[in-house]
Design a protein around this motif. Structure first.
Motif, PDB file in Angstrom:
ATOM      1  N   HIS A  31       0.762  -1.188   0.042  1.00 49.42           N
ATOM      2  CA  HIS A  31      -0.091   0.043  -0.068  1.00 49.42           C
ATOM      3  C   HIS A  31       1.091   1.169  -0.040  1.00 49.42           C
ATOM      4  CE1 HIS A  31      -3.580   2.386   0.978  1.00 49.42           C
ATOM      5  NE2 HIS A  31      -2.665   3.135   1.518  1.00 49.42           N
ATOM      6  N   TYR A  32       0.651   1.909  -0.784  1.00 54.69           N
ATOM      7  CA  TYR A  32       1.574   3.508  -1.184  1.00 54.69           C
ATOM      8  C   TYR A  32       0.738   4.568  -0.951  1.00 54.69           C
ATOM      9  CZ  TYR A  32       5.259   0.401  -3.093  1.00 54.69           C
ATOM     10  OH  TYR A  32       6.232  -0.683  -3.416  1.00 54.69           O
ATOM     11  N   GLU A  33       1.208   5.513  -0.021  1.00 51.26           N
ATOM     12  CA  GLU A  33       0.626   6.654   0.024  1.00 51.26           C
ATOM     13  C   GLU A  33       1.926   7.808  -0.099  1.00 51.26           C
ATOM     14  OE1 GLU A  33      -2.392   7.803   2.064  1.00 51.26           O
ATOM     15  OE2 GLU A  33      -3.155   6.004   1.910  1.00 51.26           O
ATOM     16  N   ASP A  34       1.216   9.032  -0.805  1.00 56.72           N
ATOM     17  CA  ASP A  34       2.164  10.173  -1.075  1.00 56.72           C
ATOM     18  C   ASP A  34       1.600  11.180  -0.269  1.00 56.72           C
ATOM     19  OD1 ASP A  34       4.432  11.606  -1.981  1.00 56.72           O
ATOM     20  OD2 ASP A  34       3.134  12.595  -3.314  1.00 56.72           O
ATOM     21  N   TRP A  35       2.625  11.610   0.783  1.00 58.26           N
ATOM     22  CA  TRP A  35       1.932  12.852   1.657  1.00 58.26           C
ATOM     23  C   TRP A  35       2.664  14.070   1.298  1.00 58.26           C
ATOM     24  CZ3 TRP A  35       1.477   9.988   7.034  1.00 58.26           C
ATOM     25  CH2 TRP A  35       0.510   8.945   6.998  1.00 58.26           C
ATOM     26  N   SER A  36       2.815  14.084  -0.038  1.00 62.70           N
ATOM     27  CA  SER A  36       3.486  15.709  -0.373  1.00 62.70           C
ATOM     28  C   SER A  36       3.019  16.742   0.436  1.00 62.70           C
ATOM     29  CB  SER A  36       3.450  15.751  -1.842  1.00 62.70           C
ATOM     30  OG  SER A  36       4.035  14.615  -2.712  1.00 62.70           O
ATOM     31  N   GLY A  37       1.972  16.887   0.627  1.00 67.72           N
ATOM     32  CA  GLY A  37       1.343  18.121   1.180  1.00 67.72           C
ATOM     33  C   GLY A  37       1.539  17.916   2.752  1.00 67.72           C
ATOM     34  N   ALA A  38       2.133  17.160   3.193  1.00 69.21           N
ATOM     35  CA  ALA A  38       2.418  16.913   4.744  1.00 69.21           C
ATOM     36  C   ALA A  38       3.241  18.218   5.354  1.00 69.21           C
ATOM     37  CB  ALA A  38       3.039  15.814   5.372  1.00 69.21           C
ATOM     38  N   THR A  39       2.921  18.626   6.735  1.00 72.09           N
ATOM     39  CA  THR A  39       3.305  19.910   7.106  1.00 72.09           C
ATOM     40  C   THR A  39       5.069  19.287   7.386  1.00 72.09           C
ATOM     41  OG1 THR A  39       1.292  20.321   8.309  1.00 72.09           O
ATOM     42  CG2 THR A  39       3.218  21.447   9.283  1.00 72.09           C
ATOM     43  N   PRO A  40       5.748  20.165   6.683  1.00 78.72           N
ATOM     44  CA  PRO A  40       7.475  19.932   7.023  1.00 78.72           C
ATOM     45  C   PRO A  40       7.296  20.413   8.645  1.00 78.72           C
ATOM     46  CG  PRO A  40       6.991  22.243   5.811  1.00 78.72           C
ATOM     47  CD  PRO A  40       5.510  21.485   5.936  1.00 78.72           C
ATOM     48  N   LEU A  41       8.618  19.549   9.253  1.00 78.18           N
ATOM     49  CA  LEU A  41       8.927  19.860  10.244  1.00 78.18           C
ATOM     50  C   LEU A  41       9.076  21.421  10.830  1.00 78.18           C
ATOM     51  CD1 LEU A  41       9.400  18.492  13.046  1.00 78.18           C
ATOM     52  CD2 LEU A  41      11.748  18.249  12.514  1.00 78.18           C
ATOM     53  N   GLY A  42       9.809  22.043  10.143  1.00 73.66           N
ATOM     54  CA  GLY A  42       9.937  23.518  10.412  1.00 73.66           C
ATOM     55  C   GLY A  42      11.166  23.734  11.069  1.00 73.66           C
ATOM     56  N   THR A  43      11.135  25.060  11.536  1.00 74.13           N
ATOM     57  CA  THR A  43      12.257  25.534  12.103  1.00 74.13           C
ATOM     58  C   THR A  43      12.104  25.816  13.440  1.00 74.13           C
ATOM     59  OG1 THR A  43      12.157  27.496  11.212  1.00 74.13           O
ATOM     60  CG2 THR A  43      13.513  26.097   9.940  1.00 74.13           C
ATOM     61  N   THR A  44      10.814  26.184  13.929  1.00 74.19           N
ATOM     62  CA  THR A  44      10.691  26.439  15.576  1.00 74.19           C
ATOM     63  C   THR A  44       9.973  25.130  16.254  1.00 74.19           C
ATOM     64  OG1 THR A  44       8.376  27.253  14.744  1.00 74.19           O
ATOM     65  CG2 THR A  44      10.286  28.949  14.448  1.00 74.19           C
ATOM     66  N   LEU A  45       9.802  25.393  17.658  1.00 80.01           N
ATOM     67  CA  LEU A  45       9.093  24.462  18.272  1.00 80.01           C
ATOM     68  C   LEU A  45       7.757  24.335  17.739  1.00 80.01           C
ATOM     69  CD1 LEU A  45       9.316  22.371  20.491  1.00 80.01           C
ATOM     70  CD2 LEU A  45       8.925  23.994  22.076  1.00 80.01           C
ATOM     71  N   GLU A  46       7.009  25.496  17.674  1.00 79.19           N
ATOM     72  CA  GLU A  46       5.641  25.502  17.159  1.00 79.19           C
ATOM     73  C   GLU A  46       5.341  24.888  15.923  1.00 79.19           C
ATOM     74  OE1 GLU A  46       1.684  25.337  17.645  1.00 79.19           O
ATOM     75  OE2 GLU A  46       3.148  25.903  19.363  1.00 79.19           O
ATOM     76  N   GLN A  47       6.163  25.110  14.921  1.00 82.50           N
ATOM     77  CA  GLN A  47       5.936  24.225  13.561  1.00 82.50           C
ATOM     78  C   GLN A  47       6.263  23.003  13.756  1.00 82.50           C
ATOM     79  OE1 GLN A  47       8.916  26.614  11.573  1.00 82.50           O
ATOM     80  NE2 GLN A  47       7.477  27.995  10.330  1.00 82.50           N
ATOM     81  N   ALA A  48       7.122  22.350  14.723  1.00 81.32           N
ATOM     82  CA  ALA A  48       7.279  21.093  15.011  1.00 81.32           C
ATOM     83  C   ALA A  48       5.956  20.558  15.539  1.00 81.32           C
ATOM     84  CB  ALA A  48       8.553  20.696  15.806  1.00 81.32           C
ATOM     85  N   ARG A  49       5.539  21.109  16.497  1.00 84.27           N
ATOM     86  CA  ARG A  49       4.470  20.556  17.176  1.00 84.27           C
ATOM     87  C   ARG A  49       3.016  20.442  16.166  1.00 84.27           C
ATOM     88  NH1 ARG A  49       5.527  24.522  22.188  1.00 84.27           N
ATOM     89  NH2 ARG A  49       6.454  23.003  23.403  1.00 84.27           N
ATOM     90  N   ILE A  50       3.051  21.702  15.346  1.00 90.92           N
ATOM     91  CA  ILE A  50       1.830  21.462  14.083  1.00 90.92           C
ATOM     92  C   ILE A  50       2.393  20.438  13.352  1.00 90.92           C
ATOM     93  CG2 ILE A  50       1.245  22.726  12.161  1.00 90.92           C
ATOM     94  CD1 ILE A  50       1.561  25.341  13.529  1.00 90.92           C
ATOM     95  N   ALA A  51       3.522  20.030  12.950  1.00 88.11           N
ATOM     96  CA  ALA A  51       3.754  18.779  12.053  1.00 88.11           C
ATOM     97  C   ALA A  51       3.604  17.525  12.749  1.00 88.11           C
ATOM     98  CB  ALA A  51       5.295  18.918  11.766  1.00 88.11           C
ATOM     99  N   ARG A  52       3.783  17.592  14.038  1.00 91.34           N
ATOM    100  CA  ARG A  52       3.357  16.366  14.729  1.00 91.34           C
ATOM    101  C   ARG A  52       2.044  15.999  14.822  1.00 91.34           C
ATOM    102  NH1 ARG A  52       4.530  17.245  20.786  1.00 91.34           N
ATOM    103  NH2 ARG A  52       2.503  18.277  20.561  1.00 91.34           N
ATOM    104  N   ARG A  53       1.165  17.109  14.927  1.00 91.96           N
ATOM    105  CA  ARG A  53      -0.250  16.928  15.153  1.00 91.96           C
ATOM    106  C   ARG A  53      -0.568  16.438  13.592  1.00 91.96           C
ATOM    107  NH1 ARG A  53       0.099  21.530  18.544  1.00 91.96           N
ATOM    108  NH2 ARG A  53      -0.173  22.984  17.039  1.00 91.96           N
ATOM    109  N   ASP A  54      -0.071  17.190  12.604  1.00 98.13           N
ATOM    110  CA  ASP A  54      -0.602  16.868  11.215  1.00 98.13           C
ATOM    111  C   ASP A  54      -0.380  15.316  10.983  1.00 98.13           C
ATOM    112  OD1 ASP A  54      -1.403  17.434   8.304  1.00 98.13           O
ATOM    113  OD2 ASP A  54       0.834  17.207   7.960  1.00 98.13           O
ATOM    114  N   LEU A  55       0.921  14.874  10.987  1.00 96.30           N
ATOM    115  CA  LEU A  55       1.359  13.790  10.764  1.00 96.30           C
ATOM    116  C   LEU A  55       0.414  12.479  11.652  1.00 96.30           C
ATOM    117  CD1 LEU A  55       4.993  14.059  10.260  1.00 96.30           C
ATOM    118  CD2 LEU A  55       3.448  13.554   8.476  1.00 96.30           C
TER     119      LEU A  55
END
Length: 99
Positions: A60-84
């Motif tokens: 089973h293959y999935e491409d999550w190209s639109g997934a939130t990138p980890l980012g460069t700040t703690l808040e961006q990383a938290r957003i990425a964690r929630r998204d993933l």
């Protein structure tokens, strides 16, 4: 894992995993690359839109190209964690793996 693995596990990724109770024993480890053999062992292969992945029957293959990138700040990383996390939960439900 990936086609171009980083030299180290991102410290922000370690921090946000620890925040949600995931013991991340990855400090000092290096992310792995993958090859055809590694993909052959997987049931599900998720790509984030970078590089190419061997397409093997029965996977089973999935491409999550639109997934939130980890980012460069703690808040961006938290957003990425929630998204993933939401994407993984949805995929598990779709595959009938959710408890």
């Amino acid at each position: 894992a990936g086609t171009h693995p980083a030299q180290r596990v991102d410290p922000l990724a370690l921090q946000v995993l620890t925040e949600c109770g995931i013991d991340a024993p990855l400090k000092g480890e290096r992310p792995n690359g993958w090859d055809d053999a590694a993909v052959a062992k997987a049931e599900v292969v998720i790509t984030l839109g970078e590089g190419s992945c061997p397409l093997l029957p029965g996977h089973h293959y999935e491409d999550w190209s639109g997934a939130t990138p980890l980012g460069t700040t703690l808040e961006q990383a938290r957003i990425a964690r929630r998204d993933l996390s939401a994407r993984v939960t949805h995929l598990a439900e779709d595959l009938g793996w959710a408890a």
